[in-house]
Design a protein around this motif. Structure first.
Motif: not given
Length: 319
Positions: A257-263
C-alpha cells in the motif's frame, strides 16, 4: 280584446349556433391525447415541477425521473448511467449538474471505514421539503433518496442550498474534491557530504527499482525523499547492486500500500556501518628506467641520460 299580453315575446328567437355558444371551449387542431390506465404496482410518483420544469433540459428531466425511480443504494455515478443510457459521459455529467443546481441532487464525497472515498448522492423528490417530510437513507457509493425513509427515523438536516429552494439555472463546473494529505514518510539517513553526483546516482538507482519489482514504482516526490538515504548507503562503500538487492528482496507477498514507506524503513533500519579508518598507504618508490653512462658505458637508473655517479665531476669544496 284590446288588452296586450306583455309576457309573450314579440317574435320567435333564433337558436344559437352550437359553435358560437359562450360556454363552449374552442377546439384544438392537435395535441396529446392521454390513454391512461391506473397503476397498481411498479410505479413512482414524480412531481410535475420536475417533469415540466421550465429551465431543465429534456435529458436532465429524464435522468431526474430515472434516479427517483431507483431503490436506495442503486449506483447513479456517471459510469453506471453511461452504461445504462446511450448518451455519452459529457452529456450525462452536464445533466447531473443541472439537477444539482436546481436542488434535485446533492453530491458529497466521504471516506468510508475501509479508506476509500465514495460519492454520496442525495435525490430530492421535492427540493426544500424532503428533510422535513422523511428521512435520508444511505448506501455506500449509491443513490440516497430523501423523503422515502421508514417511520421513526430522524430526518437528515438540509443544507442552505436545499432550504432556499431551486436557484436560477446557470452552468457551473463540477466541484473538485482536494485529496487529503497522506501520512508523511519516515525520515531517512543523510550523507555526510551530499555531493550532486552521489545524489544523482541514488536517484537513478531508485528510478530503476520498478524494472526488477513492478510494485516499487515510485513517484518523483517519493524518489526525492528517499534519494539522500540511498546516498548514505553509497557513501559507506556499498555498491549500487547491493543497495538494490537490499531494497527489493524479501518483500511482503500482499499488495504494497505504501512502497515508499517500506523503502524508507529499510534504508534506516538496515543502514550499514561506516567503513573502518585505514591509514593511507605510502606512495610507491619511483623506479627510473635504465640509462647508459656516457663515460664508462655502465648501466644505471636515472630519469634522463647522462653520467653515472662514479663518472660525475666532483664539485669544488666537496671532501
Amino acid at each position: 280584446m284590446d288588452t296586450k299580453n306583455l309576457s309573450a315575446p314579440p317574435h320567435a328567437q333564433s337558436r344559437v349556433a352550437a359553435n358560437k355558444h359562450t360556454n363552449r371551449r374552442p377546439e384544438r387542431a392537435g395535441g396529446v391525447i392521454h390513454d391512461n390506465t391506473r397503476h397498481t404496482d411498479r410505479f413512482t410518483v414524480i412531481g410535475n415541477h420536475l417533469t415540466q420544469h421550465p429551465n431543465l433540459s429534456g435529458l436532465a428531466i429524464g435522468l431526474g425521473a430515472h434516479i427517483q425511480s431507483l431503490p436506495a443504494g442503486h449506483p447513479v455515478d456517471i459510469r453506471s448511467l453511461t452504461r445504462r443510457f446511450p448518451e455519452g459521459a459529457t452529456r450525462i455529467a452536464a445533466a447531473l449538474r443541472e439537477l444539482e443546481a436546481h436542488g434535485y441532487l446533492r453530491r458529497t464525497r466521504e471516506r468510508v471505514p475501509g479508506g476509500r472515498i465514495v460519492t454520496r448522492t442525495v435525490s430530492c423528490n421535492q427540493p426544500g421539503r424532503g428533510g422535513a417530510a422523511g428521512a435520508v437513507t444511505r448506501s455506500e457509493a449509491g443513490a440516497v433518496h430523501e423523503g422515502d425513509g421508514e417511520p421513526g427515523q430522524r430526518p437528515a438536516p438540509l443544507g442552505p442550498a436545499a432550504t432556499a429552494g431551486p436557484p436560477e439555472r446557470r452552468e457551473r463546473p463540477e466541484p473538485t474534491e482536494q485529496r487529503p494529505p497522506g501520512k508523511a514518510l519516515p525520515e531517512v539517513p543523510r550523507p555526510a557530504w551530499p555531493a550532486p553526483a552521489l545524489l544523482r546516482a541514488a536517484t537513478d538507482l531508485l528510478a530503476g527499482l520498478h524494472r526488477h519489482e513492478p510494485r516499487l514504482l515510485l513517484s518523483a516526490r517519493d524518489t526525492a525523499h528517499l534519494a539522500p538515504g540511498v546516498a548514505a548507503w553509497l557513501e559507506r562503500d556499498v555498491s549500487p547492486g547491493a543497495v538494490g538487492l537490499a531494497l527489493t528482496r524479501d518483500l511482503p507477498s500482499e499488495g504494497l500500500r505504501r512502497p515508499a514507506a517500506l523503502l524508507a524503513h529499510r534504508l534506516t533500519v538496515q543502514l550499514p556501518p561506516l567503513p573502518p579508518f585505514r591509514t593511507p598507504a605510502p606512495p610507491p618508490d619511483v623506479r627510473h628506467p635504465l640509462q647508459t653512462c656516457d663515460g664508462c658505458e655502465r648501466a644505471f637508473r636515472a630519469p634522463e641520460p647522462g653520467r653515472c655517479r662514479d663518472c660525475r665531476p666532483v664539485p669544488r669544496g666537496a671532501v
